[in-house]
Design an enzyme around this catalytic site. Structure first.
Site, PDB file in Angstrom:
ATOM      1  N   HIS A 127     -34.828  -7.548 -32.569  1.00 32.97           N
ATOM      2  CA  HIS A 127     -35.857  -6.629 -33.066  1.00 32.97           C
ATOM      3  C   HIS A 127     -37.040  -6.572 -32.095  1.00 32.97           C
ATOM      4  CE1 HIS A 127     -38.377  -4.928 -36.497  1.00 32.97           C
ATOM      5  NE2 HIS A 127     -39.303  -5.282 -35.612  1.00 32.97           N
ATOM      6  N   GLU A 128     -37.541  -7.739 -31.711  1.00 38.49           N
ATOM      7  CA  GLU A 128     -38.715  -7.764 -30.845  1.00 38.49           C
ATOM      8  C   GLU A 128     -38.383  -7.296 -29.434  1.00 38.49           C
ATOM      9  OE1 GLU A 128     -41.413  -7.997 -32.270  1.00 38.49           O
ATOM     10  OE2 GLU A 128     -40.805  -8.934 -34.162  1.00 38.49           O
ATOM     11  N   HIS A 131     -38.752  -3.601 -29.266  1.00 36.72           N
ATOM     12  CA  HIS A 131     -40.153  -3.249 -29.013  1.00 36.72           C
ATOM     13  C   HIS A 131     -40.486  -3.394 -27.526  1.00 36.72           C
ATOM     14  CE1 HIS A 131     -41.135  -2.626 -33.120  1.00 36.72           C
ATOM     15  NE2 HIS A 131     -41.167  -3.890 -33.485  1.00 36.72           N
TER      16      HIS A 131
END
Length: 225
Positions: A127-128, A131
């Protein structure tokens, strides 16, 4: 080491275990003096934090070596001119109710006290990294709610946050468009934490305005895994 020495070590170990059990029992049954409770709680908290840190570091090392989605995202970041190593993932305790975070200056934060399994940590890392990928490729303005919302939609969708097992664990059950509903819900919650967001309505509007295009954009994946 003689047999006598070995027996003495076992005896000392048993005594320490008994002492620890006794103190734990007294603490749990509120039979300690207040100052002893405070001291014992601090000791327990320190031991728990050490364990969580070691667990996070162990999982991190394993996932960087063996996780297909983690390695895939690391390769894609390298192609975009953003090579990263395991040192870009920092294990630390967090006060907020989140599993991780991304900071352009530091890298990926892994909230060691919020990660309940290696699978959870894997999803958080991916997820990160989505980003990080968006930041590198699209030059995201994180204070712009629409920019932020788009990256949150992509990270929630592509990072595995909204898989069926993860949603069941949160108490959400549906067989029609559950993935989309989860992505919207989690993106709104994340945008709410943006200092530029003044209300839930602002977060919902930002997510709604970018949802279709950002949900459809699965780069660098060929599809939602």
């Amino acid at each position: 080491m003689t047999e006598s020495d070995s027996e003495q070590q076992r005896s000392l170990k048993d005594m320490k275990l008994l002492e620890r059990w006794t103190k734990s029992f007294q603490y749990m049954t509120n039979r300690m003096a207040p100052e002893e409770q405070t001291k014992f709680k601090a000791q327990l908290d320190g031991e728990i934090e050490d364990y969580q840190c070691k667990q996070c570091e162990t999982w991190k090392d394993n996932l960087v070596k063996n996780s297909a989605p983690v390695r895939f995202m690391m390769d894609e970041l390298r192609k975009e001119g953003k090579p990263i190593t395991k040192d870009n993932f920092v294990c630390s305790p967090c006060d907020e109710d989140r599993a991780g975070g991304y900071n352009p200056e530091i890298g990926v934060l892994l909230c060691q006290n919020k990660l309940n399994s290696k699978a959870h940590q894997e999803r958080t890392m991916v997820h990160e990294m989505v980003h990080m990928y968006d930041d590198q490729k699209f030059k995201v303005d994180w204070m712009n709610l629409r920019h932020h919302a788009c990256s949150e939609v992509r990270a929630a969708s592509l990072g595995g946050d909204c898989g069926m097992l993860a949603e069941f664990g949160r108490g959400f059950y549906s067989f029609t468009k559950q993935h989309q509903a989860c992505v919207k819900r989690r993106a709104v919650l994340s945008v709410l934490s943006n200092p530029s967001c003044k209300s839930r309505e602002d977060a919902e509007r930002a997510v709604a305005s970018v949802f279709d295009s950002c949900f459809a954009d699965t780069r660098p994946f060929d599809e939602i895994y």
